[in-house]
Design an enzyme around this catalytic site. Structure first.
Site, PDB file in Angstrom:
ATOM      1  N   HIS A   1       0.689  -1.139   0.230  1.00 17.49           N
ATOM      2  CA  HIS A   1      -0.131   0.031  -0.228  1.00 17.49           C
ATOM      3  C   HIS A   1       0.691   1.318   0.811  1.00 17.49           C
ATOM      4  CE1 HIS A   1      -3.437   1.986  -0.078  1.00 17.49           C
ATOM      5  NE2 HIS A   1      -3.870   2.223   2.033  1.00 17.49           N
ATOM      6  N   HIS A  27      -3.307  -2.466  -9.998  1.00 15.34           N
ATOM      7  CA  HIS A  27      -3.570  -1.662  -9.820  1.00 15.34           C
ATOM      8  C   HIS A  27      -4.967  -2.591  -9.288  1.00 15.34           C
ATOM      9  CE1 HIS A  27      -6.317   1.514  -7.096  1.00 15.34           C
ATOM     10  NE2 HIS A  27      -5.555   1.388  -6.404  1.00 15.34           N
ATOM     11  N   ASP A  44       2.278   5.243  -8.084  1.00 16.64           N
ATOM     12  CA  ASP A  44       3.536   4.942  -7.084  1.00 16.64           C
ATOM     13  C   ASP A  44       4.756   4.930  -7.736  1.00 16.64           C
ATOM     14  OD1 ASP A  44       2.693   5.782  -4.770  1.00 16.64           O
ATOM     15  OD2 ASP A  44       1.806   3.280  -4.685  1.00 16.64           O
TER      16      ASP A  44
END
Ligand code: ACO
Length: 422
Positions: A263, A302, A358
């Protein structure tokens, strides 16, 4: 065609029709026909745990909206504090509302001296800043006893302001302690991001004025990270909040969830991956290894987005603006080549693996001088407003305590055997 489904219990031949509402069917209706038969859904992949009006994601189309506003428009035209107001209150503020909100947040940035002197200084010298943040957010509940009154409007409002305001202070304090630098008090003459940068980097100068373009880039990253519907940490916030624990304790649980590499730790994993690849010559062999099941392409894939994460697109543009000031991050070329290969490789396209938020955020943080250990902390600062919006929504929904079921697979009843007979 009716918007409903019909299920039949083949053991009894009984059927029931359940309407489809807002894209879901009520599990309570299933239970009427099938008491004691549970949905088996590890990771809640197919389960909606609540109704929510905060974030909207269309993972197929790569769409993210906060309270109806496209993330692209907010990133371009808004500020993090305005977005935090939007998430918490449901509407964009008027000028007067915004000024009052900014004033309150700015004047709640200080932390109790005991928090700094006794609590934070009690950590081991090499404590991880995210571990310090998780603990210090929980410790805040011991300073604000009124936070337990979760159904008192005024108490709720105060805790929301305090949490949003104090997160950067705690975050910077954790960093300063972990590198042996003295604590920097908040400067109320600075905006949200510039004040955080001052608390992070100030040394002997009387006032730290952050580069405005870098402060704006950080503010955009804060906007992009502010909410993302029922992700792991928000689910932790809602789960703990559902027991009516105070918001600091619930927020500490959310921070703890964010600590994990799947995460909030993913952008750190991206940097470590890019560093381990080391040079452009190694990119092809690295991708081949991933395809053979040796590790994952960090920052790709994702649970919800099966298209380019819209936040990744904005971050990529922000990265260019940051590198124009800091100089290009040497890992950028490797990242771009990885992305180019992955986006044209059948392994990744068939699994619909695209860059997520990210993939590029770590490169920006690294170029701005943030150590790797601070990445999840940088995520927690803005996500606090999203967590709080969900916490408020949950309390207003008069929701049930979170208490899932399980499918028991252990032994049937058996008798205790004394130790000398085992
Ligand atoms: N690299 C290579 N293969 C991948 C990747 C990846 N990054 N992600 C998924 N896959 C493959 C899996 O091996 C699997 O292949 P298979 O069907 O042949 O077994 C398939 O794609 C589906 O993967 P799942 O793990 O079932 O997908 P899930 O939705 O559970 O996982 C997750 C999503 C955790 C984000 C995953 O894509 C991943 O680990 N990505 C890398 C870590 C990362 O970037 N996390 C950040 C998420 S964004 C955030 O939290 C802010």
């Amino acid at each position: 065609m009716t918007d409903s489904i019909t299920i039949t219990d083949n053991r009894t031949g009984q059927s029931t029709e359940i309407p489809i509402v807002n894209g879901g069917v009520s599990a309570a209706e299933w239970s009427k026909l099938l008491p004691g038969i549970w949905f088996y859904d590890p990771g809640f992949v197919s389960t909606a745990c609540c109704e929510s009006s905060i974030s909207y994601i269309d993972g197929e189309a790569g769409i993210l909206r906060y309270r109806g506003y496209p993330i692209e428009q907010l990133a371009e035209r808004s500020t993090y504090l305005e977005v935090a107001y939007l998430l918490v209150h449901g509407e964009l503020p008027t000028k007067a509302e915004f000024d009052a909100w900014v004033h309150e947040i700015t004047h709640h940035t200080f932390i109790h001296e005991n928090m700094r002197k006794r609590f934070l200084e009690g950590f081991h010298h090499d404590a991880h800043p995210m571990g310090m943040l998780v603990s210090s957010v929980a410790a805040l509940s011991t300073f604000y006893l009124d936070a337990k009154d979760v159904f008192d409007e005024e108490s709720r409002r105060k805790q929301v302001i305090r949490l949003i305001a104090k997160m950067p202070t705690l975050a910077a304090a954790a960093h300063r302690f972990s590198v042996g630098m003295p604590f920097v008090y908040p400067d109320n003459s600075l905006g949200f991001a510039p004040n955080f940068l001052s608390m992070m980097w100030k040394t002997a100068e009387p006032r730290f004025d952050a580069n405005p373009a870098l402060a704006r880039a950080l503010d955009i990253l804060f906007i992009l990270h502010a909410d993302h519907e029922q992700n792991c940490s928000t689910t932790a916030m809602r789960t703990v909040g559902s027991s009516h624990a105070d918001p600091y304790s619930a927020c500490a649980a959310a921070c703890a969830a964010l600590y994990g590499p799947r995460h909030g730790g993913a952008n750190e994993a991206v940097i470590r991956m890019l560093e381990s690849i080391g040079s452009m010559d190694n990119v092809d062999s690295f991708v081949d290894a991933v395809k053979q099941g040796h590790g994952r392409l960090q920052g790709f894939g994702h649970r919800v987005y099966k298209n380019y994460d819209p936040r990744a697109r904005i971050i990529k543009e922000t990265a260019d603006q940051v590198f124009a000031i800091t100089g290009k991050n040497p890992l950028l070329d490797i990242a771009l080549k990885l992305e180019e290969i992955a986006l044209s490789d059948e392994y990744f396209t068939s699994r619909r693996l695209y860059p997520n938020v990210d993939f590029y955020s770590g490169l920006i943080y690294q170029s701005m001088g943030f150590p790797l250990a601070m990445y999840p902390v940088l995520f927690a600062i803005p996500r606090t407003s999203g967590w709080l919006a969900h916490w408020l929504e949950l309390l207003d929904q008069n929701s049930k305590i979170a208490r899932p079921r399980q499918l028991y697979t252990g032994p049937a009843e058996r008798g205790y055997v004394s130790m000398d007979e085992r």
